[in-house]
Design a protein around this motif. Structure first.
Motif, PDB file in Angstrom:
ATOM      1  N   ALA A 321       0.795  -1.332  -0.083  1.00  0.00           N
ATOM      2  CA  ALA A 321       0.062   0.001   0.007  1.00  0.00           C
ATOM      3  C   ALA A 321       0.997   1.197   0.121  1.00  0.00           C
ATOM      4  CB  ALA A 321      -0.809  -0.002   1.219  1.00  0.00           C
ATOM      5  N   ARG A 322       2.082   1.216   0.665  1.00  0.00           N
ATOM      6  CA  ARG A 322       3.039   2.245   0.729  1.00  0.00           C
ATOM      7  C   ARG A 322       3.404   2.573  -0.923  1.00  0.00           C
ATOM      8  NH1 ARG A 322       5.509   0.652   6.077  1.00  0.00           N
ATOM      9  NH2 ARG A 322       4.182   2.290   7.386  1.00  0.00           N
ATOM     10  N   ALA A 323       3.782   1.523  -1.371  1.00  0.00           N
ATOM     11  CA  ALA A 323       4.365   1.984  -2.923  1.00  0.00           C
ATOM     12  C   ALA A 323       3.203   2.395  -3.619  1.00  0.00           C
ATOM     13  CB  ALA A 323       4.698   0.283  -3.382  1.00  0.00           C
ATOM     14  N   TYR A 324       2.053   2.049  -3.354  1.00  0.00           N
ATOM     15  CA  TYR A 324       0.605   2.481  -4.250  1.00  0.00           C
ATOM     16  C   TYR A 324       0.857   4.034  -3.993  1.00  0.00           C
ATOM     17  CZ  TYR A 324      -4.134   3.120  -5.571  1.00  0.00           C
ATOM     18  OH  TYR A 324      -5.279   3.481  -6.305  1.00  0.00           O
ATOM     19  N   ASP A 325       0.814   4.611  -2.620  1.00  0.00           N
ATOM     20  CA  ASP A 325       0.801   6.072  -2.446  1.00  0.00           C
ATOM     21  C   ASP A 325       2.199   6.703  -3.282  1.00  0.00           C
ATOM     22  OD1 ASP A 325      -1.241   5.749  -1.055  1.00  0.00           O
ATOM     23  OD2 ASP A 325      -0.434   6.259   0.684  1.00  0.00           O
ATOM     24  N   ARG A 326       3.252   5.984  -3.089  1.00  0.00           N
ATOM     25  CA  ARG A 326       4.513   6.754  -3.857  1.00  0.00           C
ATOM     26  C   ARG A 326       4.357   6.893  -5.192  1.00  0.00           C
ATOM     27  NH1 ARG A 326       6.485   5.549   0.989  1.00  0.00           N
ATOM     28  NH2 ARG A 326       5.069   7.340   1.514  1.00  0.00           N
ATOM     29  N   ILE A 327       3.626   5.810  -5.884  1.00  0.00           N
ATOM     30  CA  ILE A 327       3.301   5.786  -7.250  1.00  0.00           C
ATOM     31  C   ILE A 327       2.422   6.743  -7.589  1.00  0.00           C
ATOM     32  CG2 ILE A 327       2.337   4.342  -9.244  1.00  0.00           C
ATOM     33  CD1 ILE A 327       3.568   1.734  -7.765  1.00  0.00           C
ATOM     34  N   LEU A 328       1.286   6.853  -7.004  1.00  0.00           N
ATOM     35  CA  LEU A 328       0.452   8.100  -7.464  1.00  0.00           C
ATOM     36  C   LEU A 328       1.068   9.560  -7.443  1.00  0.00           C
ATOM     37  CD1 LEU A 328      -3.054   7.319  -5.490  1.00  0.00           C
ATOM     38  CD2 LEU A 328      -2.345   7.535  -7.797  1.00  0.00           C
ATOM     39  N   LYS A 329       2.159   9.777  -6.261  1.00  0.00           N
ATOM     40  CA  LYS A 329       2.665  11.122  -6.001  1.00  0.00           C
ATOM     41  C   LYS A 329       3.514  11.279  -7.270  1.00  0.00           C
ATOM     42  CE  LYS A 329       3.654  11.371  -1.128  1.00  0.00           C
ATOM     43  NZ  LYS A 329       4.736  11.572  -0.019  1.00  0.00           N
ATOM     44  N   VAL A 330       4.219  10.301  -7.605  1.00  0.00           N
ATOM     45  CA  VAL A 330       5.306  10.341  -8.875  1.00  0.00           C
ATOM     46  C   VAL A 330       4.420  10.597  -9.966  1.00  0.00           C
ATOM     47  CG1 VAL A 330       7.166   9.292 -10.000  1.00  0.00           C
ATOM     48  CG2 VAL A 330       7.312   9.141  -7.357  1.00  0.00           C
ATOM     49  N   SER A 331       3.581   9.862 -10.259  1.00  0.00           N
ATOM     50  CA  SER A 331       2.742  10.101 -11.397  1.00  0.00           C
ATOM     51  C   SER A 331       2.180  11.178 -11.637  1.00  0.00           C
ATOM     52  CB  SER A 331       1.879   8.800 -11.663  1.00  0.00           C
ATOM     53  OG  SER A 331       0.795   8.786 -10.742  1.00  0.00           O
ATOM     54  N   ARG A 332       1.858  11.943 -10.424  1.00  0.00           N
ATOM     55  CA  ARG A 332       1.301  13.475 -10.347  1.00  0.00           C
ATOM     56  C   ARG A 332       2.204  14.088 -10.885  1.00  0.00           C
ATOM     57  NH1 ARG A 332      -2.960  15.678 -11.093  1.00  0.00           N
ATOM     58  NH2 ARG A 332      -1.701  16.407 -12.778  1.00  0.00           N
ATOM     59  N   THR A 333       3.615  14.255 -10.637  1.00  0.00           N
ATOM     60  CA  THR A 333       4.764  14.791 -11.135  1.00  0.00           C
ATOM     61  C   THR A 333       4.813  14.621 -12.403  1.00  0.00           C
ATOM     62  OG1 THR A 333       5.939  14.885  -9.083  1.00  0.00           O
ATOM     63  CG2 THR A 333       7.470  15.200 -10.864  1.00  0.00           C
ATOM     64  N   ILE A 334       4.779  13.404 -12.994  1.00  0.00           N
ATOM     65  CA  ILE A 334       5.082  13.019 -14.394  1.00  0.00           C
ATOM     66  C   ILE A 334       4.052  13.826 -15.117  1.00  0.00           C
ATOM     67  CG2 ILE A 334       5.337  11.132 -16.281  1.00  0.00           C
ATOM     68  CD1 ILE A 334       6.392   9.462 -13.803  1.00  0.00           C
ATOM     69  N   ALA A 335       2.774  13.881 -14.750  1.00  0.00           N
ATOM     70  CA  ALA A 335       1.656  14.327 -15.323  1.00  0.00           C
ATOM     71  C   ALA A 335       1.977  15.872 -15.497  1.00  0.00           C
ATOM     72  CB  ALA A 335       0.369  14.115 -14.864  1.00  0.00           C
ATOM     73  N   ASP A 336       2.324  16.466 -14.511  1.00  0.00           N
ATOM     74  CA  ASP A 336       2.748  17.999 -14.441  1.00  0.00           C
ATOM     75  C   ASP A 336       3.894  18.404 -15.255  1.00  0.00           C
ATOM     76  OD1 ASP A 336       0.734  18.294 -12.665  1.00  0.00           O
ATOM     77  OD2 ASP A 336       2.310  18.327 -10.885  1.00  0.00           O
ATOM     78  N   MET A 337       4.501  17.238 -15.569  1.00  0.00           N
ATOM     79  CA  MET A 337       5.720  17.714 -16.533  1.00  0.00           C
ATOM     80  C   MET A 337       5.290  17.652 -17.897  1.00  0.00           C
ATOM     81  SD  MET A 337       8.430  15.092 -14.471  1.00  0.00           S
ATOM     82  CE  MET A 337      10.008  15.649 -15.807  1.00  0.00           C
ATOM     83  N   ASP A 338       4.185  16.508 -18.163  1.00  0.00           N
ATOM     84  CA  ASP A 338       3.738  16.661 -19.161  1.00  0.00           C
ATOM     85  C   ASP A 338       2.573  17.637 -19.631  1.00  0.00           C
ATOM     86  OD1 ASP A 338       3.173  15.230 -21.670  1.00  0.00           O
ATOM     87  OD2 ASP A 338       2.100  13.721 -20.896  1.00  0.00           O
ATOM     88  N   ASP A 339       2.174  18.607 -18.658  1.00  0.00           N
ATOM     89  CA  ASP A 339       1.417  19.823 -18.518  1.00  0.00           C
ATOM     90  C   ASP A 339      -0.275  19.087 -18.808  1.00  0.00           C
ATOM     91  OD1 ASP A 339       0.337  22.132 -18.519  1.00  0.00           O
ATOM     92  OD2 ASP A 339       0.939  22.895 -20.512  1.00  0.00           O
ATOM     93  N   LYS A 340      -0.458  17.981 -18.040  1.00  0.00           N
ATOM     94  CA  LYS A 340      -1.699  17.323 -17.986  1.00  0.00           C
ATOM     95  C   LYS A 340      -2.312  17.297 -16.674  1.00  0.00           C
ATOM     96  CE  LYS A 340      -1.812  15.389 -22.124  1.00  0.00           C
ATOM     97  NZ  LYS A 340      -0.543  15.737 -22.633  1.00  0.00           N
ATOM     98  N   GLU A 341      -3.475  17.730 -16.717  1.00  0.00           N
ATOM     99  CA  GLU A 341      -4.298  17.908 -15.363  1.00  0.00           C
ATOM    100  C   GLU A 341      -4.718  16.732 -14.913  1.00  0.00           C
ATOM    101  OE1 GLU A 341      -5.443  20.807 -13.840  1.00  0.00           O
ATOM    102  OE2 GLU A 341      -6.227  19.165 -12.226  1.00  0.00           O
ATOM    103  N   GLN A 342      -5.111  15.812 -15.742  1.00  0.00           N
ATOM    104  CA  GLN A 342      -5.259  14.352 -15.442  1.00  0.00           C
ATOM    105  C   GLN A 342      -4.335  13.294 -15.768  1.00  0.00           C
ATOM    106  OE1 GLN A 342      -8.795  13.456 -14.441  1.00  0.00           O
ATOM    107  NE2 GLN A 342      -7.508  11.756 -13.960  1.00  0.00           N
TER     108      GLN A 342
END
Ligand SMILES: Nc1ncnc2c1ncn2[C@@H]1O[C@H](COP(=O)(O)OP(=O)(O)OP(=O)(O)O)[C@@H](O)[C@H]1O
Ligand SMILES: [Mg+2]
Ligand SMILES: [Zn+2]
Length: 363
Positions: A321-342
């Motif tokens: 479950a911990r890894a799950y949270d980390r993956i969510l966080k990092v994917s938020r960053t990758i989406a931001d780098m990609d200028d995507k809201e979703q």
């Protein structure tokens, strides 16, 4: 300092002469902007690193979201070289940050002769034999430790598994609070300590478990024991785990120079701006790495396609479950780098790749 005129004199006689008006002593003028700009240069650059595109991308993601990182790789794969260059792709220091960092280094008595201002992000790399006082600060008149000297920059813990357990454990508190308080009988002092943690380690005791060019001489038991030395509490604070592959030097010789730090930094600043706009310094938040679980639910809502992908990966790879949270966080960053809201499936699948230690592919 603004609004004060400063004139240099070499004797009291000169002071008298100045007051009596018999000698003109012009105030010293410092072009603050110019001084700051001229000191902002690093003497290393991302361009020095050849190849290793995936590792560089992972470090860019880390810089973009302020995520802590652990790098796992054989000797000579370039872990130290890469870590040293991380400050150069972080956002430029602003003047107030530079002042803060300078003050800490000045209090510690390590400001270089003739250096008035530190305008680059610090890179601190304490040896694994360091004491907990050395790391978080101490002494009868408490001096700042490495976590504070790394304020606004990078704390690099090379040979991560060699650090004493209690030393690593005390690093957790400043990672959470971004400051340390040192109490002594006579005095209690707080120093800022907001830094990015970069840890590095070999995949096994001999170092070569992931290196196709060298044979690993370790037994599975030896590797297991080695891995168990990783501090659990601290690993909870590390979002990105990357494997640094071995490269033959002959391979590197043909490779072209990598992208320059200024170009990478521009992309990092772009993603940071999105985060700053989103969090607006609410509770001091400015980067994705600072999200707590309630923030994750708010800012990392997944569409069914992404949610499914993540679910399947979690099951297949046996992630916690911990890894799950980390993956969510990092994917938020990758989406931001990609200028995507979703957050999109491609962002999720990239973030899953940054769980090398969980997957322990070499075991
Ligand atoms: N991708 C690369 N591009 C250019 N030079 C490299 C690269 N990788 C390694 N080198 C060279 O190899 C040297 C060794 O790399 P480095 O010390 O960073 O490895 P390391 O992974 O930290 O090893 P160790 O586990 O022994 O600490 C570097 O100083 C550099 O000269
Ligand atoms: Mg090294
Ligand atoms: Zn080995």
């Amino acid at each position: 300092m603004d609004g004060v005129k400063v004139a240099g004199v070499s004797s009291l006689k000169e002071v008298v002469a100045k007051i009596n008006g018999t000698k003109r002593i012009e105030p010293i003028v410092v072009d603050r902007e110019n001084l700051f700009k001229s000191q902002m240069k690093y003497n290393v650059d991302f361009t020095d690193v050849k190849g290793q595109e995936q590792v560089k991308r992972a470090l860019e993601v880390a810089a973009a979201g302020g995520h802590n990182v652990i790098m796992i790789g054989p000797p000579g794969s370039g872990k130290t070289m890469l870590a040293k260059r991380l400050p150069t792709i972080l956002p430029d220091l602003v003047f107030d940050e530079a002042l803060e960092t300078t003050k800490i280094h000045s209090v510690a008595g390590i400001l270089a002769e003739g250096k008035g201002l530190i305008a680059t992000r610090p890179f601190r790399s304490p040896h694994h034999t360091i004491s907990d006082a050395g790391l978080i600060g101490g002494g009868s008149v408490p001096k700042p430790g490495e976590v504070s000297l790394a304020h606004n920059g990078i704390l690099f813990l090379d040979e991560f598994t060699e650090f004493k357990k209690n030393v690593l454990e005390v690093t957790r508190q400043p990672l959470e609070d971004c400051m340390v308080t040192i109490s002594r009988a006579a005095i209690s002092l707080s120093y800022p300590a907001r830094f990015m943690l970069i840890a590095a380690m070999n995949p096994c005791p001999c170092g070569y478990a992931t290196d196709p060019n060298n044979e690993c001489t370790c037994t599975p038991q030896m590797i297991q024991k080695y891995m168990s030395r990783i501090s659990g509490p601290l690993m909870d604070r590390i979002d990105i785990q990357i494997e640094v592959p071995a490269v033959l030097f002959t391979e590197l010789a043909d490779k072209e120079k990598g992208e320059a730090s200024t170009i990478v930094r521009r992309r990092v600043q772009f993603a940071r701006k999105i985060q700053l706009d989103r969090y607006n310094l609410k509770d001091g938040m400015f980067a994705n790495s600072q999200m707590e679980s309630n923030d994750l639910r708010k800012y990392c809502k997944l569409e069914s396609k992404s949610a499914n992908l993540l679910k399947i990966a979690m099951e297949k790879l046996g992630l916690s479950a911990r890894a799950y949270d980390r993956i969510l966080k990092v994917s938020r960053t990758i989406a931001d780098m990609d200028d995507k809201e979703q957050i999109q499936p491609s962002h999720i699948s990239e973030a899953i790749q940054y769980r090398s230690l969980d997957r322990k592919l070499w075991l």
